[in-house]
Write a protein that holds these residues in place. Sequence first.
Motif, mmCIF file in Angstrom:
data_model
loop_
_atom_site.group_PDB
_atom_site.id
_atom_site.type_symbol
_atom_site.label_atom_id
_atom_site.label_comp_id
_atom_site.label_asym_id
_atom_site.label_seq_id
_atom_site.Cartn_x
_atom_site.Cartn_y
_atom_site.Cartn_z
ATOM 1 N N PHE A 50 0.839 -1.208 0.000
ATOM 2 C CA PHE A 50 0.000 0.000 0.000
ATOM 3 C C PHE A 50 0.876 1.262 0.000
ATOM 4 O O PHE A 50 0.721 2.149 -0.838
ATOM 5 C CB PHE A 50 -0.920 -0.032 1.231
ATOM 6 C CG PHE A 50 -1.785 1.190 1.413
ATOM 7 C CD1 PHE A 50 -2.886 1.399 0.599
ATOM 8 C CD2 PHE A 50 -1.515 2.121 2.418
ATOM 9 C CE1 PHE A 50 -3.704 2.521 0.770
ATOM 10 C CE2 PHE A 50 -2.320 3.241 2.600
ATOM 11 C CZ PHE A 50 -3.425 3.442 1.774
ATOM 12 N N TRP A 51 1.833 1.321 0.919
ATOM 13 C CA TRP A 51 2.674 2.515 1.037
ATOM 14 C C TRP A 51 3.718 2.590 -0.070
ATOM 15 O O TRP A 51 4.083 3.690 -0.517
ATOM 16 C CB TRP A 51 3.321 2.590 2.431
ATOM 17 C CG TRP A 51 2.291 2.914 3.478
ATOM 18 C CD1 TRP A 51 1.816 2.082 4.458
ATOM 19 C CD2 TRP A 51 1.557 4.140 3.612
ATOM 20 N NE1 TRP A 51 0.844 2.726 5.187
ATOM 21 C CE2 TRP A 51 0.666 3.990 4.696
ATOM 22 C CE3 TRP A 51 1.558 5.350 2.924
ATOM 23 C CZ2 TRP A 51 -0.204 5.011 5.099
ATOM 24 C CZ3 TRP A 51 0.695 6.363 3.320
ATOM 25 C CH2 TRP A 51 -0.176 6.178 4.409
ATOM 26 N N ASP A 52 4.201 1.436 -0.522
ATOM 27 C CA ASP A 52 5.141 1.400 -1.640
ATOM 28 C C ASP A 52 4.480 2.016 -2.871
ATOM 29 O O ASP A 52 5.089 2.797 -3.610
ATOM 30 C CB ASP A 52 5.494 -0.068 -1.915
ATOM 31 C CG ASP A 52 6.802 -0.216 -2.669
ATOM 32 O OD1 ASP A 52 7.642 0.710 -2.593
ATOM 33 O OD2 ASP A 52 6.981 -1.246 -3.336
ATOM 34 N N ASN A 53 3.219 1.678 -3.070
ATOM 35 C CA ASN A 53 2.470 2.220 -4.207
ATOM 36 C C ASN A 53 2.267 3.724 -4.057
ATOM 37 O O ASN A 53 2.405 4.482 -5.017
ATOM 38 C CB ASN A 53 1.122 1.499 -4.321
ATOM 39 C CG ASN A 53 0.370 1.908 -5.563
ATOM 40 O OD1 ASN A 53 0.973 2.057 -6.625
ATOM 41 N ND2 ASN A 53 -0.923 2.107 -5.446
ATOM 42 N N ASN A 60 1.341 -1.949 -7.130
ATOM 43 C CA ASN A 60 1.175 -3.330 -6.665
ATOM 44 C C ASN A 60 0.216 -3.495 -5.477
ATOM 45 O O ASN A 60 0.265 -4.489 -4.780
ATOM 46 C CB ASN A 60 2.540 -3.969 -6.344
ATOM 47 C CG ASN A 60 3.323 -3.139 -5.362
ATOM 48 O OD1 ASN A 60 2.826 -2.132 -4.870
ATOM 49 N ND2 ASN A 60 4.547 -3.534 -5.063
ATOM 50 N N PHE A 61 -0.653 -2.492 -5.252
ATOM 51 C CA PHE A 61 -1.657 -2.651 -4.196
ATOM 52 C C PHE A 61 -3.023 -2.811 -4.833
ATOM 53 O O PHE A 61 -3.429 -1.986 -5.657
ATOM 54 C CB PHE A 61 -1.666 -1.433 -3.265
ATOM 55 C CG PHE A 61 -2.779 -1.473 -2.253
ATOM 56 C CD1 PHE A 61 -2.703 -2.312 -1.147
ATOM 57 C CD2 PHE A 61 -3.919 -0.696 -2.410
ATOM 58 C CE1 PHE A 61 -3.747 -2.369 -0.223
ATOM 59 C CE2 PHE A 61 -4.957 -0.738 -1.493
ATOM 60 C CZ PHE A 61 -4.865 -1.583 -0.398
ATOM 61 N N ASP A 62 -3.727 -3.886 -4.472
ATOM 62 C CA ASP A 62 -5.067 -4.032 -5.050
ATOM 63 C C ASP A 62 -6.111 -4.371 -3.981
ATOM 64 O O ASP A 62 -7.060 -5.097 -4.224
ATOM 65 C CB ASP A 62 -5.066 -5.069 -6.185
ATOM 66 C CG ASP A 62 -4.773 -6.465 -5.670
ATOM 67 O OD1 ASP A 62 -4.380 -6.585 -4.491
ATOM 68 O OD2 ASP A 62 -4.946 -7.425 -6.441
ATOM 69 N N GLY A 63 -5.916 -3.823 -2.785
ATOM 70 C CA GLY A 63 -6.867 -4.066 -1.696
ATOM 71 C C GLY A 63 -8.044 -3.105 -1.766
ATOM 72 O O GLY A 63 -8.185 -2.339 -2.719
ATOM 73 N N ASN A 64 -8.884 -3.173 -0.749
ATOM 74 C CA ASN A 64 -10.062 -2.312 -0.693
ATOM 75 C C ASN A 64 -10.208 -1.750 0.728
ATOM 76 O O ASN A 64 -11.031 -2.219 1.511
ATOM 77 C CB ASN A 64 -11.301 -3.133 -1.097
ATOM 78 C CG ASN A 64 -12.515 -2.251 -1.284
ATOM 79 O OD1 ASN A 64 -12.576 -1.120 -0.784
ATOM 80 N ND2 ASN A 64 -13.493 -2.754 -2.005
ATOM 81 N N PRO A 65 -9.370 -0.736 1.049
ATOM 82 C CA PRO A 65 -9.352 -0.207 2.419
ATOM 83 C C PRO A 65 -10.720 0.275 2.904
ATOM 84 O O PRO A 65 -11.097 -0.006 4.037
ATOM 85 C CB PRO A 65 -8.364 0.949 2.351
ATOM 86 C CG PRO A 65 -7.546 0.716 1.144
ATOM 87 C CD PRO A 65 -8.372 -0.079 0.194
ATOM 88 N N MET A 66 -11.473 0.994 2.043
ATOM 89 C CA MET A 66 -12.758 1.543 2.509
ATOM 90 C C MET A 66 -13.682 0.423 2.988
ATOM 91 O O MET A 66 -14.306 0.528 4.033
ATOM 92 C CB MET A 66 -13.440 2.347 1.401
ATOM 93 C CG MET A 66 -12.734 3.634 1.056
ATOM 94 S SD MET A 66 -12.508 4.760 2.476
ATOM 95 C CE MET A 66 -11.321 5.908 1.802
ATOM 96 N N MET A 67 -13.737 -0.657 2.209
ATOM 97 C CA MET A 67 -14.605 -1.773 2.584
ATOM 98 C C MET A 67 -14.159 -2.403 3.912
ATOM 99 O O MET A 67 -14.969 -2.666 4.791
ATOM 100 C CB MET A 67 -14.609 -2.825 1.480
ATOM 101 C CG MET A 67 -15.720 -3.826 1.624
ATOM 102 S SD MET A 67 -15.522 -5.153 0.433
ATOM 103 C CE MET A 67 -14.157 -6.061 1.147
ATOM 104 N N LYS A 68 -12.844 -2.596 4.045
ATOM 105 C CA LYS A 68 -12.328 -3.199 5.291
ATOM 106 C C LYS A 68 -12.689 -2.355 6.517
ATOM 107 O O LYS A 68 -13.076 -2.883 7.561
ATOM 108 C CB LYS A 68 -10.801 -3.335 5.222
ATOM 109 C CG LYS A 68 -10.318 -4.410 4.283
ATOM 110 C CD LYS A 68 -10.055 -5.686 5.032
ATOM 111 C CE LYS A 68 -10.088 -6.853 4.091
ATOM 112 N NZ LYS A 68 -8.929 -7.697 4.070
#
Length: 123
Positions: A50-53, A60-68
Motif C-alpha cells: 500500500f505505502w510502496d504504491n 502493486n496494491f489491489d486491496g479495498n481499504p474503505m470496505m475493510k
Amino acid sequence: MKTDIKNKGDIKILVDAFYFKVKTDPVIGYLFTEIACVNWEKHLPIMYDFWDNILFHTGNFDGNPMMKHRMLNQKSKLAEAHFKHWTKLWKKTVDDLFEGEKANEVKIRANNISKAMMNKVIG
Ligand code: HEM
C-alpha cells in the motif's frame, strides 16, 4: 543521523515499527487484536505494498481499504478519536525513524487518507 525513506526496505521498517506500537496501543490496539483479530503475517505485506504504491507508484496494491474499515465499523463503532490517534501515532513513528521529502509526503498522505476514510466510514 536520520535519512529519508528510500525504498521498500525502508517502508517495511516504518510499517513494522508502526504496527508494533499499534498492537499494544491503549486507544486503537483492541480494534486490531480483539475486534478484527488481524492476521499480521497477511496484513503487514499488504501494508508494505500500500505505502510502496503511494510513495513510489509501484502499482502493486489491489486491496479495498474503505470496505475493510466499513466492515470494522460495523463490528465495533469507529470514532474520530480513533482516526486522530492513528494519524498521530503514524506521524510520530515516521519522525522517530526518517526525515526528508518522502517522510513528509508519507505523513501528509496518511493525514489526507485518514480524513477521507473517516468521512466515508463514520460520516
Ligand atoms: C481508526 C483508525 C484505523 C483502524 C482502527 C484501522 C484498522 C484496520 C484493520 C482492522 C484492518 C483490516 C486488517 C485485516 O483484517 O486484514 C485495516 C486494513 C487496512 N488499513 Fe486500516 N485502520 C485505521 C486507519 C487507517 C488509515 C488512516 C489508513 C491509511 C492511511 C489505513 C489503511 C489500511 C489499509 C491499506 C488496509 C488494508 C486493506 C485491504 O486489505 O484491502 N487504515 N485497518
